[in-house]
Enzyme design. Structure first.
Site, PDB file in Angstrom:
ATOM      1  N   ARG A  31      -7.923  -7.625 -10.156  1.00  0.00           N
ATOM      2  CA  ARG A  31      -8.243  -6.652 -11.326  1.00  0.00           C
ATOM      3  C   ARG A  31      -8.205  -7.317 -12.706  1.00  0.00           C
ATOM      4  NH1 ARG A  31      -4.626  -1.352  -9.537  1.00  0.00           N
ATOM      5  NH2 ARG A  31      -6.232  -0.322  -8.549  1.00  0.00           N
ATOM      6  N   LYS A 188       0.876   6.572  -1.278  1.00  0.00           N
ATOM      7  CA  LYS A 188       0.763   7.855  -2.482  1.00  0.00           C
ATOM      8  C   LYS A 188       0.412   9.137  -1.622  1.00  0.00           C
ATOM      9  CE  LYS A 188      -0.330   4.683  -5.922  1.00  0.00           C
ATOM     10  NZ  LYS A 188      -1.753   3.726  -6.619  1.00  0.00           N
ATOM     11  N   GLY A 341      -5.431  -0.941  -5.683  1.00  0.00           N
ATOM     12  CA  GLY A 341      -4.504  -1.979  -5.837  1.00  0.00           C
ATOM     13  C   GLY A 341      -4.129  -2.868  -4.818  1.00  0.00           C
ATOM     14  N   GLY A 364      -7.302   5.695  -6.345  1.00  0.00           N
ATOM     15  CA  GLY A 364      -7.523   7.192  -6.511  1.00  0.00           C
ATOM     16  C   GLY A 364      -8.829   7.334  -7.311  1.00  0.00           C
TER      17      GLY A 364
HETATM   18  P1  ADP Z   1      -3.429   1.345  -2.903  1.00  0.00           P
HETATM   19  O1  ADP Z   1      -2.949   0.558  -4.036  1.00  0.00           O
HETATM   20  O2  ADP Z   1      -4.577   0.549  -2.026  1.00  0.00           O
HETATM   21  O3  ADP Z   1      -4.279   2.414  -3.357  1.00  0.00           O
HETATM   22  P2  ADP Z   1      -0.955   2.546  -2.231  1.00  0.00           P
HETATM   23  O4  ADP Z   1      -0.678   2.308  -3.314  1.00  0.00           O
HETATM   24  O5  ADP Z   1      -1.269   4.082  -1.937  1.00  0.00           O
HETATM   25  O6  ADP Z   1      -2.355   1.613  -1.734  1.00  0.00           O
HETATM   26  O7  ADP Z   1      -0.221   1.947  -0.945  1.00  0.00           O
HETATM   27  C1  ADP Z   1      -0.015   0.633  -0.654  1.00  0.00           C
HETATM   28  C2  ADP Z   1       1.445   0.381  -0.155  1.00  0.00           C
HETATM   29  O8  ADP Z   1       1.935   1.340   1.020  1.00  0.00           O
HETATM   30  C3  ADP Z   1       1.411  -1.024   0.154  1.00  0.00           C
HETATM   31  O9  ADP Z   1       2.787  -1.426  -0.466  1.00  0.00           O
HETATM   32  C4  ADP Z   1       2.312  -0.762   1.762  1.00  0.00           C
HETATM   33  O10 ADP Z   1       3.129  -1.679   1.889  1.00  0.00           O
HETATM   34  C5  ADP Z   1       2.645   0.536   1.623  1.00  0.00           C
HETATM   35  N1  ADP Z   1       2.692   1.222   3.103  1.00  0.00           N
HETATM   36  C6  ADP Z   1       1.751   1.254   3.935  1.00  0.00           C
HETATM   37  N2  ADP Z   1       2.089   2.042   5.128  1.00  0.00           N
HETATM   38  C7  ADP Z   1       3.371   1.997   5.036  1.00  0.00           C
HETATM   39  C8  ADP Z   1       4.422   2.757   5.838  1.00  0.00           C
HETATM   40  N3  ADP Z   1       4.292   3.333   6.904  1.00  0.00           N
HETATM   41  N4  ADP Z   1       5.628   2.967   5.203  1.00  0.00           N
HETATM   42  C9  ADP Z   1       5.915   2.559   4.106  1.00  0.00           C
HETATM   43  N5  ADP Z   1       4.969   1.963   3.193  1.00  0.00           N
HETATM   44  C10 ADP Z   1       3.914   1.811   3.491  1.00  0.00           C
HETATM   45 MG    MG Z   2      -1.126   0.712  -4.863  1.00  0.00          MG
END
Ligand code: ADP
Ligand code: MG
Length: 390
Positions: A31, A188, A341, A364
């Site tokens: 980023r 999320k 992210g 998002g």
């Molecule tokens: P992004 O930033 O790509 O949009 P999110 O912020 O929604 O994605 O989620 C990413 C996080 O979700 C990562 O840090 C990962 O470790 C966590 N994650 C993925 N699967 C699980 C799970 N089953 N339980 C807890 N955390 C999880």
């Molecule tokens: Mg994230």
């Protein structure tokens, strides 16, 4: 970069510099790298450059060192090769000097940022002559430093990074080749789950993972133990499963998983079928059978939209599902878009960036575009300037 003379003007650029950190170290700086051409162009144009950005989700109204942009300032300075000054209090700061960058401390420390308080936006607007909204990854949120500032700034324009990201993503969405596969995972749950309904009308296949998959598994009646999921959204998940069935969208749920057998995620782990999950287990990755099934769907897809790691990939014991998904997306001949992210961090960790067609800074925001929602920041720019921005 933008269609105006910036020489000597106070230019405030909103970027999304919310990068993943571990023990205070940046684990993925994509980023920051993505924001550099815009900042560099403003410097080259002779502007007095300030940058506003956020990091994570600090509690408003107080300083919390865990969310400081200090590591970002340091990295930005190293990458851009110009002094980057971290400004603790932008409200009393007299302003940037030519050839240097003032990076305002985490804008989410400010009370009123997330509630889009017009007073806060007015105070920010006083610090600039031109506001460049360039944070695609934050464009789906109406905050004071996005929509509020667009309204209040003397002049507000869309930045080149935000424009380029929307252009490239929109070009794919306007004409996607089938089968279209979306992979939505991560943690999320509540924000992403609500987007899934719209997705079910746009894709042929939907893979869910992470906390989102857990909510669906709970809806299907499975024991979730100590896993991350959103109980209040179980009825919604049930409804979405019914819509998927009715519309013929292929939406397989994980049939096997990797769990931590205690609350210590660095302790013991076990691979088991979903039916064998115990109340003390915490689901942190998909199992080998599910991984193979997802990889085969990814291989056959013609368009892939991916946001969210399918497991806690930061811990090696729970990284194999996300690694397999990342590798399969990279190997696939499909046109692939990936963003978010932590998704970017996974892409970097598994070294697959060069084989993914479009890598977006947004998670998002990417999902909102896929959903077909006009991003609030774009709406504000159009309202202010009276011209179609996108
Ligand atoms: P992004 O930033 O790509 O949009 P999110 O912020 O929604 O994605 O989620 C990413 C996080 O979700 C990562 O840090 C990962 O470790 C966590 N994650 C993925 N699967 C699980 C799970 N089953 N339980 C807890 N955390 C999880
Ligand atoms: Mg994230």
């Amino acid at each position: 970069m933008v269609d105006m003379d910036l020489k000597g003007k106070r230019v405030l650029i909103r970027e999304d510099l919310s990068v993943p950190l571990k023990d205070g170290e940046i684990t993925d700086d994509q980023r920051i790298r993505a924001a550099i051409p815009t900042i560099q162009a403003a410097l080259d144009a002779g502007a007095l450059v300030s940058v506003a950005a956020h990091l994570g989700r600090p509690k408003p109204g107080q300083f919390d060192p865990a969310f400081s942009l200090a590591p970002v300032a340091k990295r930005l300075q190293a990458l851009i090769g110009k002094p980057v000054n971290l400004i603790q209090d932008w409200q009393t700061h007299t302003g940037a000097v030519p050839g240097q960058v003032d990076l305002w401390e985490n804008i989410r420390y400010c009370e009123g940022e997330k509630t889009n308080d017009p007073d806060l936006a007015k105070r920010m607007a006083k610090q600039c002559d031109v506001f460049i909204m360039d944070a695609f990854a934050t464009a789906h949120r109406a905050h004071a430093s996005t929509c509020g500032l667009i309204e209040q700034a003397p002049v507000a324009v869309a930045g080149p990074l935000m424009k380029a990201e929307i252009d490239s993503i929109q070009a794919v969405l306007d004409n996607p080749a089938s089968p279209v596969l979306a992979i939505v995972a991560g943690k999320k749950v509540s924000t992403k789950l609500t987007l899934l309904e719209a997705l079910l009308y746009k894709v042929d296949q939907l893979i869910v993972g992470g906390g989102i998959a857990n909510t669906f598994l709970a809806a299907a009646g499975h024991e979730m133990g100590a896993s991350l999921y959103e109980e209040a959204l179980v009825p919604k998940a049930k409804m979405l499963l019914a819509i998927a069935k009715e519309r013929g969208v292929d939406m397989p749920l994980p049939t096997d998983v990797v769990v931590a057998t205690s609350s210590d995620f660095y302790g013991e782990s076990a691979e088991k079928s979903i039916a064998a999950v115990l109340p003390t287990d915490c689901i942190l990755d998909i199992g080998v059978k599910t991984t193979a099934q997802f990889a085969s769907m990814i291989e056959k897809a013609k368009t892939i939209l991916w946001n969210g790691p399918v497991g806690l990939f930061e811990i090696p014991a729970y990284a194999s599902g996300t690694k397999a998904v990342a590798t399969a997306v990279a190997k696939s001949a499909a046109l692939s878009i990936a963003g978010g992210g932590d998704t970017l961090a996974a892409i970097a960790q598994f070294n697959v960036a060069k084989d993914i067609s479009i890598i977006s800074t947004g998670g998002g925001a990417l999902l909102s575009l896929i959903e077909g929602v006009k991003l609030p920041a774009i709406k504000s720019l159009e309202q202010k300037n009276g011209i179609k921005t996108h």
